[in-house]
Design a protein around this motif. Structure first.
Motif, PDB file in Angstrom:
ATOM      1  N   PRO A   1      -8.241   5.678  13.459  1.00 34.20           N
ATOM      2  CA  PRO A   1      -6.851   6.128  13.290  1.00 34.20           C
ATOM      3  C   PRO A   1      -6.227   5.658  11.980  1.00 34.20           C
ATOM      4  O   PRO A   1      -5.221   4.946  11.950  1.00 34.20           O
ATOM      5  N   LEU A   2      -6.828   6.063  10.857  1.00 33.02           N
ATOM      6  CA  LEU A   2      -6.279   5.768   9.538  1.00 33.02           C
ATOM      7  C   LEU A   2      -5.088   6.682   9.293  1.00 33.02           C
ATOM      8  O   LEU A   2      -5.184   7.898   9.508  1.00 33.02           O
TER       9      LEU A   2
ATOM     10  N   PHE B   1      -9.787   9.413   0.241  1.00 28.42           N
ATOM     11  CA  PHE B   1      -9.081   8.816   1.371  1.00 28.42           C
ATOM     12  C   PHE B   1      -8.812   9.810   2.508  1.00 28.42           C
ATOM     13  O   PHE B   1      -8.744   9.424   3.665  1.00 28.42           O
ATOM     14  N   ARG B   2      -8.580  11.068   2.197  1.00 34.78           N
ATOM     15  CA  ARG B   2      -8.383  12.124   3.205  1.00 34.78           C
ATOM     16  C   ARG B   2      -7.168  11.906   4.104  1.00 34.78           C
ATOM     17  O   ARG B   2      -7.093  12.439   5.214  1.00 34.78           O
ATOM     18  N   VAL B   3      -6.241  11.072   3.676  1.00 34.19           N
ATOM     19  CA  VAL B   3      -4.968  10.865   4.368  1.00 34.19           C
ATOM     20  C   VAL B   3      -3.890  10.792   3.290  1.00 34.19           C
ATOM     21  O   VAL B   3      -4.199  10.687   2.092  1.00 34.19           O
ATOM     22  N   PRO B   4      -2.611  10.859   3.662  1.00 29.48           N
ATOM     23  CA  PRO B   4      -1.554  10.755   2.652  1.00 29.48           C
ATOM     24  C   PRO B   4      -1.661   9.485   1.826  1.00 29.48           C
ATOM     25  O   PRO B   4      -1.905   8.394   2.359  1.00 29.48           O
TER      26      PRO B   4
ATOM     27  N   ILE C   1      -3.468  -0.523   3.277  1.00 26.43           N
ATOM     28  CA  ILE C   1      -4.120   0.460   4.141  1.00 26.43           C
ATOM     29  C   ILE C   1      -3.408   0.387   5.488  1.00 26.43           C
ATOM     30  O   ILE C   1      -3.196  -0.716   6.017  1.00 26.43           O
ATOM     31  N   VAL C   2      -3.029   1.527   6.051  1.00 28.25           N
ATOM     32  CA  VAL C   2      -2.259   1.546   7.293  1.00 28.25           C
ATOM     33  C   VAL C   2      -3.039   2.299   8.383  1.00 28.25           C
ATOM     34  O   VAL C   2      -3.466   3.439   8.183  1.00 28.25           O
ATOM     35  N   TYR C   3      -3.212   1.634   9.525  1.00 30.37           N
ATOM     36  CA  TYR C   3      -3.876   2.215  10.692  1.00 30.37           C
ATOM     37  C   TYR C   3      -2.956   2.098  11.904  1.00 30.37           C
ATOM     38  O   TYR C   3      -2.055   1.253  11.939  1.00 30.37           O
ATOM     39  N   ASP C   4      -3.234   2.880  12.926  1.00 32.04           N
ATOM     40  CA  ASP C   4      -2.652   2.596  14.234  1.00 32.04           C
ATOM     41  C   ASP C   4      -3.232   1.269  14.716  1.00 32.04           C
ATOM     42  O   ASP C   4      -4.410   0.970  14.478  1.00 32.04           O
ATOM     43  N   ALA C   5      -2.409   0.481  15.411  1.00 35.07           N
ATOM     44  CA  ALA C   5      -2.861  -0.841  15.848  1.00 35.07           C
ATOM     45  C   ALA C   5      -4.063  -0.763  16.787  1.00 35.07           C
ATOM     46  O   ALA C   5      -4.855  -1.703  16.876  1.00 35.07           O
TER      47      ALA C   5
END
Length: 361
Positions: free
Chosen positions: A196-197, A216-219, A229-233
């Motif tokens: 969940p990146l 990265f394939r994410v915003p 780097i931000v993920y769901d916990a």
């Protein structure tokens, strides 16, 4: 190796740090200095990367006292200052363009980290890999300081700082280290959709969008307060596909051993080693080096003793490292090798080389 059905992948106790007691939102943080010796793997990766861009390897190794033969030797130990010199050379030769660190960092696969790579792949959960990865930072090539936390939105955030890096290479270092962490994640979890990146944040101005988007394939956001780097916990609770209790126990023992060895190569000892590597001849005394580092000889000896070493051990270590490089080049006259190592004649080099071989075996 994977755990069998029903096997508990709860491995050896996780290392702890006083930093973890500071707030219940911080879950792990690097505490060891980045100025430690490391394997030559990272320098070799940079040289291979540069060669594909038609940048000569010699350009990258300028001023490092390293050569291509040394990079192929598994016993070669590289100082942090030597790797930083390679980074500077690569950034300059490649035009110091934004996104360069992302392109390079994607080449730092899990296997580049040796025992630590196996430990991270075999750990019971991502939370374990976070704790162990930051605790054993001395087994990595990172120049960034990393802190893992849960933010106010209950997301897992890994932050990167490199304020003590020269401004000219700071962006490059952050990009490389952040992307290398992402590559570890991808090697650990081949199913990217299971991770969940959510977002990548950089404190730098925007760069070429395609480089960041394609990898990265994410915003990806720029001009942020921190590099993160931000993920769901929930990511922290995922179990790596290759989690294995037995392998983890074996790798923890190896990583503890290497970390202890490298802790003895930091601080004042690292300053002495770096100064010795810069000399044209290793015939220096402890008084010579103490004067250069602005210590009294007795004070320098005391500092080295606290760090678990001596001046004699350090100069022997540097001589052995320099000799390994020089002896590969059959065109260098024996008298030049003897002079560079600080010996009076070639027979002294031969005796020292025999002694070093006995120590290795």
């Amino acid at each position: 190796m994977t755990t069998g059905t029903g096997e508990t992948a709860d491995q050896s106790p996780l290392p702890t740090s006083p930093v973890l007691q500071s707030t219940n939102r911080v879950i792990a943080a690097m505490t060891d200095p980045w100025d430690h010796p490391r394997t030559a793997v990272s320098v070799a990766i940079m040289c291979e990367f540069a060669a594909q861009g038609e940048i000569p390897v010699e350009t990258l190794l300028t001023g490092t006292h390293l050569d291509t033969a040394a990079l192929a030797d598994v016993d070669t130990v590289v100082e942090a200052s030597q790797e930083l010199a390679v980074i500077r050379n690569l950034a300059a030769a490649a035009g110091d363009r934004p996104g360069l660190g992302v392109e390079l960092g994607s080449r730092y696969h899990l296997t580049a980290y040796g025992y630590l790579g196996f430990l991270l792949a075999a750990s019971a959960s991502v939370r374990d890999t976070v704790h162990r990865g930051l605790y054993y930072a001395m087994l990595t090539f990172a120049f960034s300081t990393m802190t893992a936390r849960i933010d106010d939105h209950d997301r897992y955030v890994l932050a990167f700082e490199a304020d003590d890096m020269p401004e000219g290479i700071r962006r490059f270092v952050i990009e490389r280290d952040l992307t290398a962490v992402m590559q570890i994640q991808r090697d650990t979890f081949p199913d990217h959709e299971a991770v969940p990146l959510r977002e990548i944040r950089f404190a730098f101005p925007p760069g070429p969008a395609a480089v960041y988007r394609d990898y990265f394939r994410v915003p990806v956001s720029f001009g942020c307060e921190r590099n993160e780097i931000v993920y769901d916990a929930g990511y922290l609770d995922l179990m790596p596909p290759m989690a294995n209790t037995h392998t983890t126990q074996l790798m923890v023992a190896q990583c503890d051993r290497i970390r202890a060895e490298r802790l003895h190569h930091t601080g004042v000892a690292a300053q002495v080693r770096a100064h010795l590597l810069d000399q044209s001849a290793l015939d220096l005394t402890v008084e010579d080096v103490a004067e250069h580092l602005h210590y009294a000889p007795r004070t320098l000896r005391r500092h080295l003793e606290r760090e678990g070493t001596t001046f004699r051990a350090l100069i022997e270590e540097v001589r052995r490292s320099v000799a390994d490089n020089l002896l590969r080049d059959r065109t260098i006259p024996h008298y030049e090798i003897a002079h560079r190592l600080g010996y009076q004649d070639w027979s002294s080099v031969v005796r020292a080389h025999r002694r070093w071989r006995r120590m290795r075996h």
